[in-house]
Scaffold this active site. Structure first.
Site, mmCIF file in Angstrom:
data_model
loop_
_atom_site.group_PDB
_atom_site.id
_atom_site.type_symbol
_atom_site.label_atom_id
_atom_site.label_comp_id
_atom_site.label_asym_id
_atom_site.label_seq_id
_atom_site.Cartn_x
_atom_site.Cartn_y
_atom_site.Cartn_z
ATOM 1 N N ASP A 49 0.786 -0.919 0.086
ATOM 2 C CA ASP A 49 -0.398 -0.263 0.313
ATOM 3 C C ASP A 49 1.326 1.155 0.334
ATOM 4 O OD1 ASP A 49 0.895 -0.181 2.555
ATOM 5 O OD2 ASP A 49 -1.294 0.176 3.679
ATOM 6 N N ASP A 88 -0.952 -6.007 0.047
ATOM 7 C CA ASP A 88 -1.226 -5.416 1.236
ATOM 8 C C ASP A 88 -2.706 -5.819 1.301
ATOM 9 O OD1 ASP A 88 0.161 -5.067 3.239
ATOM 10 O OD2 ASP A 88 0.827 -3.310 1.986
ATOM 11 N N LYS A 118 -1.600 -9.425 2.759
ATOM 12 C CA LYS A 118 -0.787 -8.946 4.274
ATOM 13 C C LYS A 118 -1.391 -8.093 4.498
ATOM 14 C CE LYS A 118 2.901 -5.946 3.708
ATOM 15 N NZ LYS A 118 2.787 -4.741 4.805
ATOM 16 N N GLU A 187 9.242 -4.549 10.286
ATOM 17 C CA GLU A 187 9.899 -2.588 10.122
ATOM 18 C C GLU A 187 10.348 -2.084 10.750
ATOM 19 O OE1 GLU A 187 6.503 -1.036 7.457
ATOM 20 O OE2 GLU A 187 8.414 0.902 7.281
HETATM 21 O O1 KIV Z 1 3.601 -1.214 2.094
HETATM 22 C C1 KIV Z 1 4.323 -1.254 1.755
HETATM 23 O O2 KIV Z 1 5.526 -1.513 0.803
HETATM 24 C C2 KIV Z 1 5.046 -2.228 2.571
HETATM 25 C C3 KIV Z 1 6.765 -2.956 2.905
HETATM 26 C C4 KIV Z 1 7.719 -1.158 3.142
HETATM 27 C C5 KIV Z 1 6.986 -3.637 3.620
HETATM 28 O O3 KIV Z 1 4.626 -2.651 3.272
#
Ligand code: KIV
Length: 273
Positions: A49, A88, A118, A187
């Site tokens: 995201d 995501d 995710k 993270e």
């Molecule tokens: O949204 C994203 O790119 C992420 C990464 C930073 C792991 O969640």
């Protein structure tokens, strides 16, 4: 032979089986063309995201919608053939209840054909994680600095500092691991905590600003390509795409203005009879 049988994509189960083995390597991608390049070298591609900030110039990921994720998830699936694609879940699409999360996660999998989703969050997302996994949805967790919580964290801050901070991050990772996630993005976590978690849970850990101790690494593609002037401390610029794009744009505009483009090679001629 069906199209699916020609190329076997990596699955969440393949990634889960890599604990303690060869490093798992991942990048984000939001487009078919970049996905095609990343696909040749990475084990999984995250349709993050972060696209809200990278593609749309938003200040945070909070305004990103499910429709935006599905659209770019489609593009990345079309551009790739080998890597697992993880999409995501955007802010507001899963936190309310396990049922809401299942409804939206299943939409993502059905409409993009991606292999996993995710979700951000620790202990408070464990019940939802288990609910999804038990119903056939592979879940990648995301603990530590969770950008969707920027408004309650008071900014993008490194996590795991101090006794209390460490305990929170460790409990979060353990809860998501116990709930059945196949991998956990960690993270912005200080190195000793990331190392301790990686060594003590059976789930693969994917670090971003969480040291080399993790089972794998991920970066935002545009960050490591050098498309942005500013990048966080944990990013290494492996390219200088911004300069390259600017040089190309400048050369094109100069060529149009001085009449050297389009040249004879770029002009359609009438067919000879
Ligand atoms: O949204 C994203 O790119 C992420 C990464 C930073 C792991 O969640």
């Amino acid at each position: 032979m069906s199209a699916q049988a020609k190329t076997r994509r990596l699955t969440a189960v393949d990634i889960a089986g890599r604990k303690g083995g060869d490093k798992i390597v991942s990048l984000t991608a939001y487009h078919a063309h970049t996905a095609g390049i990343v696909d040749q070298y990475c084990d999984f591609i995250l349709v993050g995201d972060s696209l809200g900030m990278v593609m749309h110039g938003l200040e945070t990921t909070v305004p990103v919608t499910l429709e935006m994720m599905i659209l770019q998830g489609h593009a990345v699936m079309r551009g790739s053939t080998k890597a697992l694609v993880v999409v995501d879940m955007p802010f507001g699409s899963y936190e309310e209840s396990p049922e809401q999360a299942f409804r939206n996660a299943s939409r993502i999998l059905k409409e993009t054909m991606a292999g996993a989703i995710k979700m951000e969050g620790g202990t408070h997302m464990a019940e939802t994680t288990a609910f999804l996994v038990q119903r056939g949805i592979p879940v990648m967790g995301h603990v530590g600095l969770t950008p969707q919580a920027v408004n309650t964290m008071g900014g993008f801050r490194v996590q795991g500092r101090g006794d209390e901070g460490q305990a929170v991050v460790e409990a979060d990772a353990r809860a998501i691991s116990d709930a059945g996630a196949f991998a956990i993005v960690m993270e912005g976590i200080i190195e000793p905590v990331a190392r301790r978690i990686t060594e003590s849970i059976p789930t693969v850990t994917i670090g971003i600003g969480a040291s080399p101790a993790c089972d794998g690494q991920i970066l935002v593609l545009e960050d490591m390509l050098g498309l942005n002037d500013w990048v966080p401390k944990f990013v290494k610029k492996f390219g200088s795409l911004r300069d390259h794009i600017e040089d190309s744009v400048k050369a094109y505009t100069e060529a149009v203005r001085d009449g050297s483009f389009p040249g004879p090679d770029h002009v359609y001629k009438p067919k000879k009879d």
